[in-house]
Design a protein around this motif. Structure first.
Motif, PDB file in Angstrom:
ATOM      1  N   SER A 116     -12.438  15.233  16.296  1.00 16.42           N
ATOM      2  CA  SER A 116     -11.702  15.481  17.534  1.00 16.42           C
ATOM      3  C   SER A 116     -10.529  16.443  17.352  1.00 16.42           C
ATOM      4  CB  SER A 116     -11.209  14.170  18.145  1.00 16.42           C
ATOM      5  OG  SER A 116     -10.235  13.570  17.322  1.00 16.42           O
ATOM      6  N   HIS A 117     -10.038  16.604  16.122  1.00 19.35           N
ATOM      7  CA  HIS A 117      -8.890  17.471  15.868  1.00 19.35           C
ATOM      8  C   HIS A 117      -9.260  18.697  15.038  1.00 19.35           C
ATOM      9  CE1 HIS A 117      -6.973  13.873  17.279  1.00 19.35           C
ATOM     10  NE2 HIS A 117      -5.835  14.513  17.372  1.00 19.35           N
ATOM     11  N   ASP A 118     -10.550  18.860  14.785  1.00 23.21           N
ATOM     12  CA  ASP A 118     -11.040  20.009  14.027  1.00 23.21           C
ATOM     13  C   ASP A 118     -10.309  20.135  12.684  1.00 23.21           C
ATOM     14  OD1 ASP A 118     -12.784  22.138  13.630  1.00 23.21           O
ATOM     15  OD2 ASP A 118     -11.364  23.600  14.450  1.00 23.21           O
ATOM     16  N   LEU A 119     -10.226  19.012  11.972  1.00 25.30           N
ATOM     17  CA  LEU A 119      -9.607  18.954  10.655  1.00 25.30           C
ATOM     18  C   LEU A 119     -10.662  18.546   9.632  1.00 25.30           C
ATOM     19  CD1 LEU A 119      -6.400  16.955  11.598  1.00 25.30           C
ATOM     20  CD2 LEU A 119      -6.468  19.359  10.954  1.00 25.30           C
ATOM     21  N   SER A 120     -10.476  18.954   8.390  1.00 26.91           N
ATOM     22  CA  SER A 120     -11.406  18.511   7.353  1.00 26.91           C
ATOM     23  C   SER A 120     -11.189  17.022   7.096  1.00 26.91           C
ATOM     24  CB  SER A 120     -11.195  19.302   6.064  1.00 26.91           C
ATOM     25  OG  SER A 120     -10.017  18.886   5.412  1.00 26.91           O
ATOM     26  N   LEU A 121     -12.233  16.362   6.678  1.00 29.88           N
ATOM     27  CA  LEU A 121     -12.148  14.935   6.374  1.00 29.88           C
ATOM     28  C   LEU A 121     -11.164  14.701   5.228  1.00 29.88           C
ATOM     29  CD1 LEU A 121     -13.285  12.281   7.337  1.00 29.88           C
ATOM     30  CD2 LEU A 121     -15.210  12.585   5.783  1.00 29.88           C
ATOM     31  N   ILE A 122     -11.144  15.587   4.275  1.00 28.39           N
ATOM     32  CA  ILE A 122     -10.207  15.480   3.147  1.00 28.39           C
ATOM     33  C   ILE A 122      -8.767  15.548   3.640  1.00 28.39           C
ATOM     34  CG2 ILE A 122      -9.365  16.659   1.064  1.00 28.39           C
ATOM     35  CD1 ILE A 122     -12.324  17.463   0.558  1.00 28.39           C
ATOM     36  N   ASP A 123      -8.497  16.459   4.569  1.00 30.26           N
ATOM     37  CA  ASP A 123      -7.152  16.603   5.118  1.00 30.26           C
ATOM     38  C   ASP A 123      -6.743  15.337   5.878  1.00 30.26           C
ATOM     39  OD1 ASP A 123      -4.766  18.035   5.559  1.00 30.26           O
ATOM     40  OD2 ASP A 123      -5.466  18.698   7.532  1.00 30.26           O
ATOM     41  N   VAL A 124      -7.643  14.781   6.647  1.00 26.54           N
ATOM     42  CA  VAL A 124      -7.354  13.558   7.409  1.00 26.54           C
ATOM     43  C   VAL A 124      -7.051  12.406   6.455  1.00 26.54           C
ATOM     44  CG1 VAL A 124      -8.319  11.836   8.990  1.00 26.54           C
ATOM     45  CG2 VAL A 124      -8.719  14.269   9.400  1.00 26.54           C
ATOM     46  N   LYS A 125      -7.857  12.250   5.420  1.00 25.26           N
ATOM     47  CA  LYS A 125      -7.632  11.167   4.446  1.00 25.26           C
ATOM     48  C   LYS A 125      -6.302  11.342   3.727  1.00 25.26           C
ATOM     49  CE  LYS A 125     -12.481  10.198   3.497  1.00 25.26           C
ATOM     50  NZ  LYS A 125     -13.528  10.247   2.448  1.00 25.26           N
ATOM     51  N   GLN A 126      -5.974  12.574   3.380  1.00 20.51           N
ATOM     52  CA  GLN A 126      -4.710  12.831   2.693  1.00 20.51           C
ATOM     53  C   GLN A 126      -3.518  12.502   3.587  1.00 20.51           C
ATOM     54  OE1 GLN A 126      -3.727  16.929   1.642  1.00 20.51           O
ATOM     55  NE2 GLN A 126      -2.984  16.201  -0.327  1.00 20.51           N
ATOM     56  N   ARG A 127      -3.589  12.919   4.839  1.00 21.21           N
ATOM     57  CA  ARG A 127      -2.498  12.603   5.777  1.00 21.21           C
ATOM     58  C   ARG A 127      -2.380  11.093   5.984  1.00 21.21           C
ATOM     59  NH1 ARG A 127      -2.651  17.104  10.615  1.00 21.21           N
ATOM     60  NH2 ARG A 127      -2.713  18.935   9.280  1.00 21.21           N
ATOM     61  N   ALA A 128      -3.522  10.426   6.072  1.00 23.63           N
ATOM     62  CA  ALA A 128      -3.517   8.971   6.258  1.00 23.63           C
ATOM     63  C   ALA A 128      -2.900   8.283   5.039  1.00 23.63           C
ATOM     64  CB  ALA A 128      -4.933   8.465   6.498  1.00 23.63           C
ATOM     65  N   TYR A 129      -3.216   8.776   3.853  1.00 24.74           N
ATOM     66  CA  TYR A 129      -2.649   8.211   2.625  1.00 24.74           C
ATOM     67  C   TYR A 129      -1.122   8.320   2.631  1.00 24.74           C
ATOM     68  CZ  TYR A 129      -0.899   8.214  -2.153  1.00 24.74           C
ATOM     69  OH  TYR A 129      -0.144   7.989  -3.270  1.00 24.74           O
ATOM     70  N   PHE A 130      -0.605   9.505   2.943  1.00 27.57           N
ATOM     71  CA  PHE A 130       0.850   9.682   2.961  1.00 27.57           C
ATOM     72  C   PHE A 130       1.505   8.784   4.000  1.00 27.57           C
ATOM     73  CE2 PHE A 130      -0.152  13.956   1.052  1.00 27.57           C
ATOM     74  CZ  PHE A 130       0.361  13.649  -0.195  1.00 27.57           C
ATOM     75  N   LYS A 131       0.869   8.638   5.153  1.00 26.87           N
ATOM     76  CA  LYS A 131       1.389   7.769   6.205  1.00 26.87           C
ATOM     77  C   LYS A 131       1.370   6.302   5.739  1.00 26.87           C
ATOM     78  CE  LYS A 131       2.227   8.317  10.548  1.00 26.87           C
ATOM     79  NZ  LYS A 131       3.498   8.861  11.025  1.00 26.87           N
ATOM     80  N   ALA A 132       0.285   5.916   5.064  1.00 32.78           N
ATOM     81  CA  ALA A 132       0.156   4.538   4.577  1.00 32.78           C
ATOM     82  C   ALA A 132       1.215   4.223   3.524  1.00 32.78           C
ATOM     83  CB  ALA A 132      -1.243   4.309   4.015  1.00 32.78           C
ATOM     84  N   VAL A 133       1.456   5.151   2.621  1.00 37.05           N
ATOM     85  CA  VAL A 133       2.478   4.945   1.587  1.00 37.05           C
ATOM     86  C   VAL A 133       3.853   4.831   2.238  1.00 37.05           C
ATOM     87  CG1 VAL A 133       3.667   5.986  -0.390  1.00 37.05           C
ATOM     88  CG2 VAL A 133       1.167   6.011  -0.268  1.00 37.05           C
ATOM     89  N   GLU A 134       4.090   5.667   3.231  1.00 35.54           N
ATOM     90  CA  GLU A 134       5.361   5.619   3.960  1.00 35.54           C
ATOM     91  C   GLU A 134       5.566   4.242   4.595  1.00 35.54           C
ATOM     92  OE1 GLU A 134       6.420   7.681   8.058  1.00 35.54           O
ATOM     93  OE2 GLU A 134       6.240   9.156   6.439  1.00 35.54           O
ATOM     94  N   LYS A 135       4.488   3.646   5.102  1.00 38.09           N
ATOM     95  CA  LYS A 135       4.573   2.354   5.786  1.00 38.09           C
ATOM     96  C   LYS A 135       4.434   1.161   4.840  1.00 38.09           C
ATOM     97  CE  LYS A 135       3.056   3.735  10.315  1.00 38.09           C
ATOM     98  NZ  LYS A 135       2.718   3.029  11.515  1.00 38.09           N
ATOM     99  N   THR A 136       4.122   1.417   3.586  1.00 40.98           N
ATOM    100  CA  THR A 136       3.959   0.323   2.629  1.00 40.98           C
ATOM    101  C   THR A 136       5.280  -0.419   2.478  1.00 40.98           C
ATOM    102  OG1 THR A 136       2.185   1.435   1.428  1.00 40.98           O
ATOM    103  CG2 THR A 136       3.426  -0.227   0.210  1.00 40.98           C
ATOM    104  N   GLN A 137       5.201  -1.722   2.579  1.00 39.47           N
ATOM    105  CA  GLN A 137       6.405  -2.543   2.487  1.00 39.47           C
ATOM    106  C   GLN A 137       6.860  -2.690   1.047  1.00 39.47           C
ATOM    107  OE1 GLN A 137       5.740  -6.291   4.448  1.00 39.47           O
ATOM    108  NE2 GLN A 137       5.293  -5.328   6.404  1.00 39.47           N
ATOM    109  N   ARG A 138       8.142  -2.915   0.899  1.00 40.62           N
ATOM    110  CA  ARG A 138       8.725  -3.143  -0.421  1.00 40.62           C
ATOM    111  C   ARG A 138       7.993  -4.320  -1.088  1.00 40.62           C
ATOM    112  NH1 ARG A 138      14.191  -2.274  -2.577  1.00 40.62           N
ATOM    113  NH2 ARG A 138      14.535  -1.203  -0.615  1.00 40.62           N
ATOM    114  N   GLY A 139       7.638  -4.123  -2.350  1.00 39.82           N
ATOM    115  CA  GLY A 139       6.939  -5.163  -3.102  1.00 39.82           C
ATOM    116  C   GLY A 139       5.431  -5.026  -3.067  1.00 39.82           C
ATOM    117  N   ASN A 140       4.912  -4.178  -2.172  1.00 43.44           N
ATOM    118  CA  ASN A 140       3.473  -3.947  -2.098  1.00 43.44           C
ATOM    119  C   ASN A 140       3.101  -2.740  -2.949  1.00 43.44           C
ATOM    120  OD1 ASN A 140       3.431  -6.082  -0.332  1.00 43.44           O
ATOM    121  ND2 ASN A 140       2.975  -4.867   1.464  1.00 43.44           N
ATOM    122  N   TYR A 141       1.801  -2.609  -3.233  1.00 46.12           N
ATOM    123  CA  TYR A 141       1.334  -1.568  -4.138  1.00 46.12           C
ATOM    124  C   TYR A 141       0.734  -0.372  -3.419  1.00 46.12           C
ATOM    125  CZ  TYR A 141       1.890  -4.777  -8.044  1.00 46.12           C
ATOM    126  OH  TYR A 141       2.416  -5.628  -8.987  1.00 46.12           O
TER     127      TYR A 141
END
Length: 108
Positions: free
Chosen positions: A72-97
């Protein structure tokens, strides 16, 4: 407009209510973490069958969401996964891995 829609899709991805509680419990117990490929993975080799099923369910949901966002956004799957990873790490709570770029598990 696309960044706003993309961000909303990512927020929906990480707030799936039926899985969030179980996923959050697994994260808080140090059983799973945010892998550097945009998915969740086992942190500790000693895990229960229900953890494996949770990982499979969450990762299948994420894969479907990534595919949708990519198309839907004309992005590569690799780019989407990478952005999702950075967002997930940003939201990771203290004490989580999370996994760093070298594949080493880090506690936030």
């Amino acid at each position: 407009m696309k960044p706003i829609i993309f961000s909303c899709c990512l927020m929906a991805l990480f707030s799936h209510s039926a899985l969030a509680l179980n996923l959050q419990q697994a994260k808080q117990q140090g059983l799973v973490g945010e892998a550097n490929n945009g998915f969740i993975a086992i942190v500790n080799a000693n895990h229960r069958a229900d953890v494996s099923q949770l990982i499979k369910t969450v990762n299948n949901h994420r894969q479907n969401t990534y595919n949708t966002i990519s198309q839907s956004h004309d992005l590569s799957l690799i780019d989407v996964k990478q952005r999702a990873y950075f967002k997930a790490v940003e939201k990771t709570q203290r004490g989580n891995y999370y996994q760093d770029s070298d594949g080493t598990w880090r506690k936030k």
